[in-house]
Scaffold this active site. Structure first.
Site, PDB file in Angstrom:
ATOM      1  N   TYR A 283       9.762  -1.305   9.170  1.00  0.00           N
ATOM      2  CA  TYR A 283       8.339  -1.564   9.401  1.00  0.00           C
ATOM      3  C   TYR A 283       7.786  -0.582  10.445  1.00  0.00           C
ATOM      4  O   TYR A 283       6.739   0.031  10.246  1.00  0.00           O
ATOM      5  CB  TYR A 283       8.149  -3.015   9.875  1.00  0.00           C
ATOM      6  CG  TYR A 283       6.712  -3.441   9.838  1.00  0.00           C
ATOM      7  CD1 TYR A 283       6.167  -4.036   8.712  1.00  0.00           C
ATOM      8  CD2 TYR A 283       5.882  -3.199  10.923  1.00  0.00           C
ATOM      9  CE1 TYR A 283       4.831  -4.390   8.670  1.00  0.00           C
ATOM     10  CE2 TYR A 283       4.549  -3.551  10.887  1.00  0.00           C
ATOM     11  CZ  TYR A 283       4.028  -4.150   9.762  1.00  0.00           C
ATOM     12  OH  TYR A 283       2.703  -4.491   9.719  1.00  0.00           O
TER      13      TYR A 283
ATOM     14  N   HIS B 205       0.813  -1.226   0.000  1.00  0.00           N
ATOM     15  CA  HIS B 205       0.000   0.000   0.000  1.00  0.00           C
ATOM     16  C   HIS B 205       0.851   1.283   0.000  1.00  0.00           C
ATOM     17  O   HIS B 205       0.691   2.178   0.814  1.00  0.00           O
ATOM     18  CB  HIS B 205      -1.096   0.000   1.069  1.00  0.00           C
ATOM     19  CG  HIS B 205      -0.683  -0.122   2.521  1.00  0.00           C
ATOM     20  ND1 HIS B 205       0.367   0.553   3.076  1.00  0.00           N
ATOM     21  CD2 HIS B 205      -1.234  -0.822   3.537  1.00  0.00           C
ATOM     22  CE1 HIS B 205       0.457   0.276   4.358  1.00  0.00           C
ATOM     23  NE2 HIS B 205      -0.501  -0.578   4.662  1.00  0.00           N
TER      24      HIS B 205
ATOM     25  N   GLU C 149      -7.305  -5.209   9.063  1.00  0.00           N
ATOM     26  CA  GLU C 149      -6.704  -4.839   7.778  1.00  0.00           C
ATOM     27  C   GLU C 149      -6.597  -6.072   6.883  1.00  0.00           C
ATOM     28  O   GLU C 149      -6.338  -7.183   7.344  1.00  0.00           O
ATOM     29  CB  GLU C 149      -5.337  -4.165   7.984  1.00  0.00           C
ATOM     30  CG  GLU C 149      -4.877  -3.458   6.712  1.00  0.00           C
ATOM     31  CD  GLU C 149      -3.738  -2.463   6.909  1.00  0.00           C
ATOM     32  OE1 GLU C 149      -3.127  -2.423   7.999  1.00  0.00           O
ATOM     33  OE2 GLU C 149      -3.455  -1.721   5.941  1.00  0.00           O
TER      34      GLU C 149
ATOM     35  N   HIS D   8       3.845 -10.548  10.216  1.00  0.00           N
ATOM     36  CA  HIS D   8       4.730 -10.391   9.047  1.00  0.00           C
ATOM     37  C   HIS D   8       6.147 -10.786   9.472  1.00  0.00           C
ATOM     38  O   HIS D   8       6.608 -10.375  10.538  1.00  0.00           O
ATOM     39  CB  HIS D   8       4.789  -8.932   8.577  1.00  0.00           C
ATOM     40  CG  HIS D   8       3.489  -8.372   8.102  1.00  0.00           C
ATOM     41  ND1 HIS D   8       2.906  -8.719   6.909  1.00  0.00           N
ATOM     42  CD2 HIS D   8       2.654  -7.461   8.670  1.00  0.00           C
ATOM     43  CE1 HIS D   8       1.766  -8.051   6.759  1.00  0.00           C
ATOM     44  NE2 HIS D   8       1.595  -7.287   7.811  1.00  0.00           N
TER      45      HIS D   8
ATOM     46  N   HIS E 255      -6.756  -8.225  13.855  1.00  0.00           N
ATOM     47  CA  HIS E 255      -6.684  -6.934  13.146  1.00  0.00           C
ATOM     48  C   HIS E 255      -7.442  -7.060  11.836  1.00  0.00           C
ATOM     49  O   HIS E 255      -7.246  -8.028  11.092  1.00  0.00           O
ATOM     50  CB  HIS E 255      -5.186  -6.638  12.925  1.00  0.00           C
ATOM     51  CG  HIS E 255      -4.868  -5.415  12.163  1.00  0.00           C
ATOM     52  ND1 HIS E 255      -5.659  -4.288  12.158  1.00  0.00           N
ATOM     53  CD2 HIS E 255      -3.795  -5.115  11.365  1.00  0.00           C
ATOM     54  CE1 HIS E 255      -5.073  -3.366  11.408  1.00  0.00           C
ATOM     55  NE2 HIS E 255      -3.959  -3.845  10.902  1.00  0.00           N
TER      56      HIS E 255
ATOM     57  N   ASP F 136       0.638  -6.999  13.774  1.00  0.00           N
ATOM     58  CA  ASP F 136       1.603  -6.129  13.079  1.00  0.00           C
ATOM     59  C   ASP F 136       2.808  -5.762  13.962  1.00  0.00           C
ATOM     60  O   ASP F 136       3.906  -5.519  13.444  1.00  0.00           O
ATOM     61  CB  ASP F 136       0.921  -4.829  12.641  1.00  0.00           C
ATOM     62  CG  ASP F 136       0.132  -4.982  11.342  1.00  0.00           C
ATOM     63  OD1 ASP F 136       0.428  -5.907  10.565  1.00  0.00           O
ATOM     64  OD2 ASP F 136      -0.775  -4.176  11.105  1.00  0.00           O
TER      65      ASP F 136
ATOM     66  N   ASP G  62      -4.695  -7.502   4.785  1.00  0.00           N
ATOM     67  CA  ASP G  62      -3.581  -8.454   4.643  1.00  0.00           C
ATOM     68  C   ASP G  62      -3.725  -9.601   5.655  1.00  0.00           C
ATOM     69  O   ASP G  62      -3.126 -10.662   5.478  1.00  0.00           O
ATOM     70  CB  ASP G  62      -2.209  -7.772   4.770  1.00  0.00           C
ATOM     71  CG  ASP G  62      -2.084  -6.824   5.935  1.00  0.00           C
ATOM     72  OD1 ASP G  62      -3.115  -6.334   6.438  1.00  0.00           O
ATOM     73  OD2 ASP G  62      -0.949  -6.561   6.354  1.00  0.00           O
TER      74      ASP G  62
HETATM   75 FE1  FEO Z   1      -2.090  -3.409   9.592  1.00  0.00          FE
HETATM   76 FE2  FEO Z   1      -0.284  -6.079   8.439  1.00  0.00          FE
HETATM   77  O1  FEO Z   1      -1.785  -4.956   8.601  1.00  0.00           O
END
Ligand code: FEO
Length: 388
Positions: A192, A24, A80, A223, A78, A164, A82
């Site tokens: 990050y 993004h 989001e 991640h 979360h 995250d 992903d």
């Molecule tokens: Fe805030 Fe990895 O999404």
């Protein structure tokens, strides 16, 4: 597929997105991972899902271990996409699963994205869910970095599923911090934090104070790699980042039209070098904004140059300033510089933007008409070298 076990009965079932280069708008160099974890107990829980195009791969990984239909709980730390993008496919396969999410923001977010045809369970900060031998406790981390964010702690296994937080856009066929190039992982964890979490230092501090009270021997983010050897180090780094701690580092960031502003940038860099400050010279035509932001996180000096174009700043400099304003870096010092032909507005505009984002101005804006002479460049270098 190789089964990856974090501890007995707890599996990594995430996917590696090797070819992603734009997350993004955040440029990444080697892709990322979307991590999901499966806990096999009297009740079976899946912690987070993956980005929608990888739903099949996630389900295939789960199927190697257990029939997805047997999943009892899908924990959404979360909303989001992903991490939640595969919820529709997962819930189709796990017909009887309850979707666990934070109250009230997680529920609101999930319904907005995927409708309300699911069995939801809202959980509040500190609430627990028993899986049988193990418990999951939910720790709210609002605005780290969405209102819904929470992390999930399993006290019996001492694992924090941190979503995250503590993540990195790092890819490898290996999944633990002691199996990979740890210096690269630390760099990617810094990138990050800088690009995703920098505006949320106070929320990060609150979350760290909660995490410090937990007995942890593994942090499993959503991640990158799982932390099991370098937990102390990554917690210490997060504390420094959340505090806005800086090092004696100067970033000289510029765009240039006919090299005049570039020559000024080099003289400024020489000046910082002479005063003993580590300096990074970053041309905006050559360097991705996200890479610049990674360095901004811990740099003390932020010096930005733009020639004047159409009575304004260069578009690249505008993009940098817009990105920086949103990330709201703390504790910086700096100044503006640039060459100009006639109007010369760019230098004042950069100076104004620095002031507005709270950078302490340590030198009047430096403007040089057309091409800087050797004498002007030497004077500029000396002036920077003399900064107290
Ligand atoms: Fe805030 Fe990895 O999404």
């Amino acid at each position: 597929m190789n089964k990856i076990e974090l501890k007995h009965g707890i599996y990594y079932v995430g996917v590696v997105d090797w070819n992603l280069r734009n997350f993004h708008g955040y440029s990444i160099h080697k892709g990322t991972t979307y991590n999901a974890y499966l806990i096999i107990d009297e009740k079976i829980a899946l912690i987070d899902t993956v980005k929608a195009p990888f739903a099949k791969e996630l389900l295939a990984r789960i199927s190697e271990i257990v029939d997805p239909e047997k999943i009892d709980y899908v924990i959404s730390n979360h909303v989001e996409m992903d991490h939640s993008g595969s919820i529709p496919e997962v819930m189709k396969a796990a017909k009887n699963a309850i979707l666990v999410t934070s109250a009230p923001s997680g529920l609101k977010g999930l319904k907005a994205h995927y409708g309300d045809n699911y069995q939801f369970k809202e959980v509040k900060a500190g609430e627990s869910l028993s899986l049988g031998q193990r418990t999951l406790t939910f720790v709210a981390t609002p605005m780290l970095h969405w209102p819904d964010n929470m992390v999930t702690y399993c006290p019996e296994e001492k694992i924090l599923f941190s979503n995250d937080a503590f993540g990195q856009h790092f890819t490898s066929s290996k999944h633990f911090d002691d199996e990979v190039d740890i210096l690269q992982v630390f760099h990617d964890a810094k990138g990050y934090y800088a690009n995703i979490l920098m505006p949320f230092g106070s929320q990060a501090k609150k979350a760290l104070s909660v995490v410090e009270g937990l007995d942890i021997d593994m942090i499993a983010p959503s991640h990158g790699i799982v932390w099991r050897k370098y937990i102390k180090q990554i917690l210490e780094l997060y504390q420094l980042y959340a505090d806005g701690a800086t090092e004696d580092i100067a970033l000289v960031i510029y765009d240039t039209m006919w090299h005049s502003t570039q020559h000024m940038a080099h003289s400024i860099a020489e000046g910082f070098d002479r005063r003993g400050t580590k300096v990074l010279l970053m041309g905006l035509q050559e360097t991705a904004l996200s890479d610049i932001i990674t360095e901004v996180l811990t740099a003390r000096y932020l010096v930005i140059g733009s020639p004047t174009l159409n009575n304004n700043i260069m578009p690249n400099v505008g993009a940098l300033l817009t990105y920086l304003k949103g990330l709201a870096p703390k504790g910086k010092k700096g100044f503006a510089f640039g060459s100009y032909g006639w109007g010369g507005q760019s230098i004042g505009l950069v100076n104004q933007a620095l002031e507005e984002m709270g950078v302490a101005i340590i030198m009047e804006p430096v403007k040089i008409n057309y091409i800087p002479s050797d004498i002007q460049l030497e004077e500029l270098e000396s002036k920077v070298a003399a900064i107290k």
